[in-house]
Write a protein that holds these residues in place. Sequence first.
Motif, mmCIF file in Angstrom:
data_model
loop_
_atom_site.group_PDB
_atom_site.id
_atom_site.type_symbol
_atom_site.label_atom_id
_atom_site.label_comp_id
_atom_site.label_asym_id
_atom_site.label_seq_id
_atom_site.Cartn_x
_atom_site.Cartn_y
_atom_site.Cartn_z
ATOM 1 N N LYS A 300 0.901 -1.354 0.114
ATOM 2 C CA LYS A 300 -0.234 0.034 -0.083
ATOM 3 C C LYS A 300 0.746 1.160 0.093
ATOM 4 N N ALA A 301 2.197 1.217 0.354
ATOM 5 C CA ALA A 301 3.044 2.234 0.267
ATOM 6 C C ALA A 301 4.532 1.917 -0.098
ATOM 7 N N ALA A 302 5.269 2.808 -0.627
ATOM 8 C CA ALA A 302 6.510 2.697 -0.940
ATOM 9 C C ALA A 302 7.282 3.789 -0.363
ATOM 10 N N TYR A 303 8.289 3.801 0.159
ATOM 11 C CA TYR A 303 9.270 4.552 0.388
ATOM 12 C C TYR A 303 10.339 4.807 -0.577
ATOM 13 N N THR A 304 10.800 6.143 -0.654
ATOM 14 C CA THR A 304 12.082 6.252 -1.300
ATOM 15 C C THR A 304 12.941 7.338 -0.761
#
Lengths: 398, 398
Positions: A300-304
């Motif tokens: 549901k989410a992606a960090y970068t």
Amino acid sequence: MVYQATASAPVNIACIKYWGKRDTKLILPTNDSLSVTLDQDHLRSTTTSRADPSFTKDRLWLNGTEEEIKPNGRTATCIAEMKRLRADLEAEKPNEPKLSQFYVHIASKNNFPTAAGLASSASGFAALVKSLASLYQLPSTPSELSLIARQGSGSACRSLFGGFVAWEMGSSPDGSDSLAVEIAPREHWPEIHALICVVSDDKKGTSSTSGMQRTVETSTLLQHRIKHVVPERMKVISEAIKKRDFNTFAKITMQDSNQFHAVALDTDPPIFYMNDVSRAIISLIVEYNRVSVDAGGPLKAAYTYDAGPNAVIYTLKENVKEIVELVVNYFPQANQFKDPFGLFGSDGVQGNVVTGFNTAVAKPFGVGAVKNLIHTRVGDGPRTLGPEESLLGVEGLP
Amino acid sequence: MVYQATASAPVNIACIKYWGKRDTKLILPTNDSLSVTLDQDHLRSTTTSRADPSFTKDRLWLNGTEEEIKPNGRTATCIAEMKRLRADLEAEKPNEPKLSQFYVHIASKNNFPTAAGLASSASGFAALVKSLASLYQLPSTPSELSLIARQGSGSACRSLFGGFVAWEMGSSPDGSDSLAVEIAPREHWPEIHALICVVSDDKKGTSSTSGMQRTVETSTLLQHRIKHVVPERMKVISEAIKKRDFNTFAKITMQDSNQFHAVALDTDPPIFYMNDVSRAIISLIVEYNRVSVDAGGPLKAAYTYDAGPNAVIYTLKENVKEIVELVVNYFPQANQFKDPFGLFGSDGVQGNVVTGFNTAVAKPFGVGAVKNLIHTRVGDGPRTLGPEESLLGVEGLP
């Protein structure tokens, strides 16, 4: 007659990271990269350019302060390239005024504080190039302009488009095929939102310009990434964007952020951009995704993370509220969350955690560890603005 | 007649890291590794093993507490393998008592607290195997015993030798050639000292057993490390040890620590073992080396990190004092430095910094960030101890 134009350009944050140049003068990268353009309504650089026969030299002001334009420096190169395109146009259309022969005054500002820790070189050079293109009334496409913005700051080339943008590394030694192309416009997938967590840092990091070349020179893993990993990821994430497959988009985005920081760490001496706060945000997102995946759902989410400790969290609009609650639970905010999409009622953010979340994955931090939260979304490309937005006064000075 | 033996074994800290198994049951690694054995005078595991016909099952006590020996677990495997070697000997020498048919009682302890954050499995399994080898009066060489210790904990195989030790990964599917060999004894280069910085950590890390397999499964960089980077580094560092070339030894040691943590970070989800304190210690050592190199000298210290935030700093004896001063300057200690080599007079550590050191490379931390400093050096291999060191009482219980 006043020859002047004003333009704004967006910030972009890469999902497939640019790290390494094969030509440092032309700024030709060692691999393709891909980014999401963020909404200029929230984060932008605005630039006014004016050409006038009375000017005695090219001059530049950033946020009101004059900056030296170094001969053969990056800004000088961009201005010279734009004048060259104008000269070509004047050669074709002899009735056009000879603006290419005038000096220019350029004023630029960002609507986000430098203290936010967000790189402004991408939006800044894109706005510079766009304002000069408008001033010179060039018929250039965004990809053509991206060739010039690239020579100001590599990742600036991707800010010439809205939506989802690839920077194709190209193969020509003169850089003529190292340019940005649109993978999909913002309208294709407007549900992509971003939450920027501005992380406090008490350590001066390595600049990306010097850091990436140290990686090229000393990392024994970078070449494998360039040759074998990135080409495959570019294909997979481009497909995911076309299909609006957030699960795959998120997976590749996180893997590539990790790998960029891995090759930075594999550099001698090693380069660290993430700190304990960055690590803790990763733990929160990993756990947030685990709860969804264990229930049979998607990521549901992606960090970068770029060359600093700030997290950018990509997610679908429907999940932003949960994520803001989660981040605020661990990173209490000094100021009320600025809520541009009206997600929260008058009670504001409560710091709630989703059901099933293992709160032990990170320890709570004190106020200020995450200094600020900025909620934005995928946005459009550079805009030509009206004269009411001018940053130069009647005299051609800010 | 009491059949009993006591042995001690050292800790080892790798310069070329072991990370990844090709066979998880036999504990066969995906690459060679190389370590320095530390001095048992400072850090050791001690184990007493007794065989007796009155015993009703194999039993094990660690630091006074009985631990279950799980059927087919790692400890059970080591005990079974040692009994098998004893049975072979009994078959050859029919007059020997049939110890292989008796159950064993085993008591083990470490002279360093678990809270020190130092892995005790390497010294523990090496001491277990050595004490059983003494009990069974086996003619086995250290390399032969290393085959068995390896099945208890991979890196334990390297604790069967003193000095500088390689674990050759081997190629046989049965693991018969995956063993430790001596690169050089401690006497070859006794000036190699080590300073262990025990770093406080408030985050439960990923266990190395599960972490390394996640890296094998998900990292797109690990295979390149295994196939191309480690073989070259093993050659170069082995040569450096033979030539007592500290500069090269330090360079490879730091590069390989960084690369191990890089592939951990390239894992999905990523694995972090170092924290902000670990990063700050790296910055100190990088700057300490820079001062030397800029003055035309060699690298003087090498950091290395295992699966946790603790730093081990290898250096030559002549530099230890400077490094202790430096570390204490940034990481004030609650307790006085235990000074086993008498480097400091009655005034103790002052927290001095070497001339030319840029103190801005790290910020000072509070007391407790580095909990403890342990000064030790390269040491010898397992020792057979006298009955006065027994950990078992007359009844065969601790």
